[in-house]
Design a protein around this motif. Sequence first.
Motif, short mmCIF file in Angstrom:
data_model
loop_
_atom_site.label_atom_id
_atom_site.label_comp_id
_atom_site.label_asym_id
_atom_site.label_seq_id
_atom_site.Cartn_x
_atom_site.Cartn_y
_atom_site.Cartn_z
N MET A 1 19.76 -27.76 -2.23
CA MET A 1 18.41 -27.21 -2.25
C MET A 1 18.48 -25.69 -2.45
O MET A 1 19.27 -25.02 -1.80
CB MET A 1 17.71 -27.56 -0.94
N SER A 2 17.67 -25.18 -3.35
CA SER A 2 17.69 -23.74 -3.63
C SER A 2 16.99 -22.96 -2.52
O SER A 2 16.20 -23.50 -1.75
CB SER A 2 17.02 -23.45 -4.97
N LEU A 3 17.28 -21.66 -2.49
CA LEU A 3 16.64 -20.79 -1.50
C LEU A 3 15.12 -20.84 -1.66
O LEU A 3 14.39 -20.90 -0.66
CB LEU A 3 17.16 -19.36 -1.64
N GLN A 4 14.65 -20.82 -2.90
CA GLN A 4 13.20 -20.85 -3.14
C GLN A 4 12.58 -22.14 -2.64
O GLN A 4 11.46 -22.15 -2.12
CB GLN A 4 12.90 -20.66 -4.63
N GLN A 5 13.29 -23.26 -2.78
CA GLN A 5 12.78 -24.55 -2.31
C GLN A 5 12.68 -24.62 -0.79
O GLN A 5 11.93 -25.43 -0.26
CB GLN A 5 13.67 -25.69 -2.83
N LYS A 30 18.74 -24.74 12.00
CA LYS A 30 19.21 -26.06 11.55
C LYS A 30 18.91 -26.27 10.07
O LYS A 30 19.76 -26.78 9.33
CB LYS A 30 18.53 -27.17 12.36
N LEU A 31 17.73 -25.87 9.63
CA LEU A 31 17.33 -26.03 8.23
C LEU A 31 18.28 -25.24 7.32
O LEU A 31 18.78 -25.77 6.32
CB LEU A 31 15.89 -25.55 8.03
N LEU A 32 18.55 -23.99 7.66
CA LEU A 32 19.40 -23.16 6.83
C LEU A 32 20.84 -23.66 6.80
O LEU A 32 21.45 -23.78 5.74
CB LEU A 32 19.35 -21.70 7.30
N GLU A 33 21.37 -23.99 7.97
CA GLU A 33 22.76 -24.44 8.05
C GLU A 33 22.95 -25.77 7.31
O GLU A 33 23.98 -25.98 6.65
CB GLU A 33 23.17 -24.56 9.53
N ALA A 34 21.97 -26.64 7.37
CA ALA A 34 22.09 -27.95 6.74
C ALA A 34 21.92 -27.91 5.23
O ALA A 34 22.44 -28.78 4.52
CB ALA A 34 21.05 -28.91 7.34
#
Length: 152
Positions: A1-5, A30-34
């Motif tokens: 998943m891209s940073l923008q997404q 959690k969202l960022l690490e995953a």
Amino acid sequence: MSLQQLKPQIKAIVAMQNLSIDERLLDICKLLEANISYYNWVGFYFKNGDKDELKLGPYVGEPTDHTIIPFGKGICGQVAISNQNFVVPDVAAQDNYIACSISVKAEIVIPIFVNNENIGQIDIDSNTPDPFTEADERFLEFVCKEVATFLT
């Protein structure tokens, strides 16, 4: 998943007023690490009351002994004073670095401002050498601005 997404998902977490501040911060970690393969430790540090030190908040990744960091010490402590983003492509080349794990190769720290005051930061460690780009910096600035909206 891209940073923008990831941006709409960050906004959705921020908007969850039924969750506590710490629950929302942890969900962001959690969202960022995953979803970002080279984000291996993601956490928040906040100014510890009136003391010139940072206190560890919610995080995901390997446990750390660095729950309190004096201003000026390590990358996080330097950001607490400089109020500037700090991108470290190679932690081994940094004199004032606090090692959390021997597997960490790079770090990025972005301050969080509330009413123009640096009240904390997001800290990300990577086990990948030199992974952070300007896109990561801009994205994490966005994350910090969003987080600031529910810390006021």
